[in-house]
Scaffold this motif. Structure first.
Motif, short mmCIF file in Angstrom:
data_model
loop_
_atom_site.label_atom_id
_atom_site.label_comp_id
_atom_site.label_asym_id
_atom_site.label_seq_id
_atom_site.Cartn_x
_atom_site.Cartn_y
_atom_site.Cartn_z
N LEU A 316 0.83 -1.20 0.00
CA LEU A 316 0.00 0.00 0.00
C LEU A 316 0.86 1.26 0.00
CD1 LEU A 316 -2.96 -0.67 2.48
CD2 LEU A 316 -2.96 -0.74 -0.02
N GLY A 317 1.88 1.27 0.83
CA GLY A 317 2.77 2.43 0.88
C GLY A 317 3.50 2.65 -0.43
N LEU A 318 4.00 1.56 -1.02
CA LEU A 318 4.74 1.66 -2.28
C LEU A 318 3.86 2.21 -3.40
CD1 LEU A 318 7.36 0.98 -3.86
CD2 LEU A 318 6.38 -1.29 -4.28
N PHE A 319 2.64 1.66 -3.53
CA PHE A 319 1.76 2.07 -4.62
C PHE A 319 1.22 3.49 -4.39
CE2 PHE A 319 0.71 -2.72 -4.95
CZ PHE A 319 1.91 -2.93 -5.61
N THR A 320 1.04 3.88 -3.14
CA THR A 320 0.60 5.25 -2.85
C THR A 320 1.69 6.25 -3.20
OG1 THR A 320 -0.82 4.42 -1.07
CG2 THR A 320 -0.37 6.78 -1.11
N CYS A 321 2.94 5.88 -2.98
CA CYS A 321 4.05 6.74 -3.41
C CYS A 321 4.05 6.93 -4.92
CB CYS A 321 5.38 6.15 -2.95
SG CYS A 321 5.69 6.32 -1.17
N GLY A 322 3.71 5.86 -5.65
CA GLY A 322 3.59 5.98 -7.11
C GLY A 322 2.51 6.96 -7.50
N LEU A 323 1.38 6.94 -6.78
CA LEU A 323 0.30 7.88 -7.06
C LEU A 323 0.73 9.32 -6.78
CD1 LEU A 323 -2.65 8.60 -7.67
CD2 LEU A 323 -3.23 8.00 -5.31
N ILE A 324 1.44 9.52 -5.67
CA ILE A 324 1.93 10.86 -5.35
C ILE A 324 2.87 11.36 -6.43
CG2 ILE A 324 3.40 12.14 -3.74
CD1 ILE A 324 2.24 10.34 -1.50
N ALA A 325 3.76 10.49 -6.90
CA ALA A 325 4.72 10.90 -7.93
C ALA A 325 4.01 11.31 -9.22
CB ALA A 325 5.70 9.76 -8.20
N SER A 326 3.00 10.55 -9.62
CA SER A 326 2.30 10.88 -10.87
C SER A 326 1.51 12.18 -10.73
CB SER A 326 1.37 9.73 -11.27
OG SER A 326 0.35 9.53 -10.32
N ALA A 327 0.91 12.43 -9.55
CA ALA A 327 0.16 13.67 -9.35
C ALA A 327 1.10 14.87 -9.34
CB ALA A 327 -0.61 13.60 -8.03
N VAL A 328 2.25 14.73 -8.69
CA VAL A 328 3.24 15.83 -8.68
C VAL A 328 3.70 16.13 -10.10
CG1 VAL A 328 5.57 16.46 -7.99
CG2 VAL A 328 4.02 15.45 -6.32
N ALA A 329 3.98 15.09 -10.87
CA ALA A 329 4.44 15.29 -12.25
C ALA A 329 3.39 16.03 -13.07
CB ALA A 329 4.76 13.93 -12.88
N PHE A 330 2.12 15.70 -12.87
CA PHE A 330 1.05 16.36 -13.63
C PHE A 330 1.01 17.86 -13.33
CE2 PHE A 330 -3.16 17.81 -14.72
CZ PHE A 330 -3.50 17.07 -15.85
N THR A 331 1.20 18.22 -12.07
CA THR A 331 1.13 19.64 -11.70
C THR A 331 2.33 20.43 -12.22
OG1 THR A 331 2.25 19.28 -9.57
CG2 THR A 331 -0.17 19.10 -9.61
N LEU A 332 3.43 19.72 -12.55
CA LEU A 332 4.65 20.41 -12.99
C LEU A 332 4.80 20.46 -14.51
CD1 LEU A 332 7.22 18.93 -10.43
CD2 LEU A 332 6.08 21.17 -10.34
N ILE A 333 3.99 19.68 -15.24
CA ILE A 333 4.14 19.57 -16.69
C ILE A 333 2.93 20.19 -17.39
CG2 ILE A 333 4.25 17.92 -18.61
CD1 ILE A 333 5.76 16.03 -16.75
N ASP A 334 3.19 20.98 -18.44
CA ASP A 334 2.12 21.63 -19.20
C ASP A 334 1.83 20.96 -20.53
OD1 ASP A 334 1.62 23.59 -17.29
OD2 ASP A 334 3.21 24.89 -18.07
N ASN A 335 2.75 20.11 -21.00
CA ASN A 335 2.58 19.48 -22.30
C ASN A 335 1.34 18.59 -22.32
OD1 ASN A 335 3.24 16.85 -24.07
ND2 ASN A 335 4.17 18.66 -25.02
N ALA A 336 0.47 18.78 -23.33
CA ALA A 336 -0.81 18.07 -23.40
C ALA A 336 -0.61 16.56 -23.53
CB ALA A 336 -1.66 18.60 -24.55
N SER A 337 0.30 16.13 -24.38
CA SER A 337 0.54 14.70 -24.59
C SER A 337 1.05 14.04 -23.32
CB SER A 337 1.54 14.48 -25.73
OG SER A 337 1.03 14.98 -26.95
N ALA A 338 1.96 14.73 -22.63
CA ALA A 338 2.50 14.18 -21.38
C ALA A 338 1.40 14.08 -20.33
CB ALA A 338 3.64 15.05 -20.87
#
Length: 440
Positions: A316-338
């Motif tokens: 649970l901890g490992l997979f939740t860290c993956g979710l946090i990483a993907s959400a952080v990446a989304f907030t930092l990237i503006d490219n539509a395809s990404a």
């Protein structure tokens, strides 16, 4: 010459047969339920243009479905235990299919709220009834895989349903109806048909299945018992105890936070894509299916990783860290395809972890305790399903951007991660108190 099979071989054969026979039926009903509860996401812009329903009102209406669902979750699953899941699941399907089609008669905000609440009430108990059936048919070691297969249904509903819904939306003007009216009508009717099929085809327990031998049915029922629970009805008079367990409450709270993030993502992905200057309903539907693709990959992959690691809270901890990483990446990237790719990654972790929650809970619940406890966990999660779209709507109203909802995902994921150590501690305490051989 007759070949004598060992007990393990008989159980393995019976489990495979049960998977092949039961899972498609359970997937069919869950597919339709998810399609009918989430197709409103595709109608968001049309409801605003045609009926003046604002983003905040839409978020409230999308989430209020889960409020109606939650109100009757525990009593509904207790009825499923009493009268049998087959009859109850079939009843649920017919009534919610009719109400889903009735969504075509929405006239404004209040009728939107009313029908969404009624839809939630009609569907109450479906998912925990399916989970309760899993506890009747499958051994604890097989349950995460069984639940993972069941979760393929909502993932496919997002992959297939969004393009289908987008295509139905293009029927705008035919017969004097809006496209969203055609979508609600034509996607609600199949649920009624599936409900009738289940009435005749879904066996209650292994002993009721004509396609199992007596030895296979007995093997399935014996292996479905939890260690230390001699009979699934041992605790029939004490189902309230299941609701008081710290493990039940903590799993429910973590699931709540997951649903805040995941349900908000599901209901607002189409509007995020539309704000990328994409206006075609069919294109929006196709791109929105990226969430379903990530969800599908997650429920196929993450339960199998969990089965190999066998440490619940670590996973649970490992997979939740993956979710946090993907959400952080989304907030930092503006490219539509990404960002489209990050929809997939976010859904992979947020959706893929769901079978693991239920596998953890099922290790600790049996009989009517399972019926009550699983429904209680789902009730808490459903409140997250209400809160998620509502919070997404408020954030969009404040910022003007649907994509701001990813900050809600990030906050929910961080809070969920903070609860994982508390769950590990509660599991260890419960294991030590009962001396049951349960893996942390």
């Amino acid at each position: 010459m007759t070949v004598m099979l060992s007990s393990a071989e008989i159980h393995g054969l019976a489990t495979r047969r049960a998977m092949v026979r039961l899972i498609p039926l359970m997937c069919a009903i869950y597919f339709m339920s998810y399609l009918d509860r989430t197709n409103v996401a595709l109608a968001k812009s049309a409801l605003s243009a045609d009926l003046g329903i604002s983003a905040a009102a839409y978020g409230l209406g999308a989430g209020i479905f889960f409020l109606g669902y939650a109100l009757l979750e525990v009593p509904s699953n207790l009825l499923a235990h009493r009268i049998g899941p087959r009859r109850w699941i079939a009843r649920i399907a017919v009534t919610w299919g009719a109400l889903s089609s009735a969504m075509m008669f929405v006239q404004g905000e209040w009728s939107f709220y009313l029908l969404r609440v009624l839809l939630g009430i009609a569907e109450a108990g479906l998912f925990p009834a399916l989970m309760y059936m899993v506890t009747l048919w499958f051994a604890p070691k097989d349950r995460a895989i069984a639940v993972g297969w069941i979760y393929i249904a909502p993932a496919l509903a997002l992959v297939i349903g969004n393009p289908i819904g987008g295509a139905l939306m293009k029927m705008d003007g035919i017969g004097g109806l809006h496209g969203w009216q055609w979508m609600f009508l034509l996607e609600g009717l199949p649920s009624i048909i599936v409900g009738v099929i289940l009435w005749f085809k879904l066996p209650e327990r292994p002993r009721d299945a004509r396609w199992l031998s007596k030895a296979e049915a007995e093997s399935l029922e014996a292996h479905a018992l939890l260690p230390g629970h001699a009979n699934p009805h041992d605790y029939s008079g004490h189902w309230v105890q299941a609701l008081k367990r710290p493990t039940t409450i903590l799993i429910g709270l973590i699931y709540f936070l997951n649903q805040v993030a995941f349900v908000g993502l599901v209901f607002f992905t189409p509007s995020i894509i539309q704000q990328m200057q994409i206006s075609s309903p069919l294109t929006v539907g196709l791109l929105s299916s990226s969430v379903g693709i990530g969800f599908l990959a997650g429920v196929l992959i993450l339960p199998r990783i969990h089965r190999k690691i066998a440490r619940d809270c670590y996973c649970l901890g490992l997979f939740t860290c993956g979710l946090i990483a993907s959400a952080v990446a989304f907030t930092l990237i503006d490219n539509a395809s990404a960002r489209i790719a990050l929809f997939t990654a976010t859904a992979f972790f947020a959706g893929g972890v769901l079978p693991i929650y239920w596998a953890i809970a099922m290790k600790r619940l049996q009989g009517i305790e399972a019926a009550a406890g699983l429904a209680f966990i789902n009730t808490i999660g459903l409140l997250g399903g209400f809160a998620g779209p509502y919070l997404f709507g408020l954030v969009e109203k404040a910022s003007g951007l649907s994509s701001s909802g990813f900050y809600v995902i990030l906050a929910a994921a961080v809070l969920g991660l903070l609860l994982v150590p508390a769950l590990a501690k509660a599991i260890n305490a419960e294991t030590n108190a009962t001396a049951m051989p349960i893996t942390e």
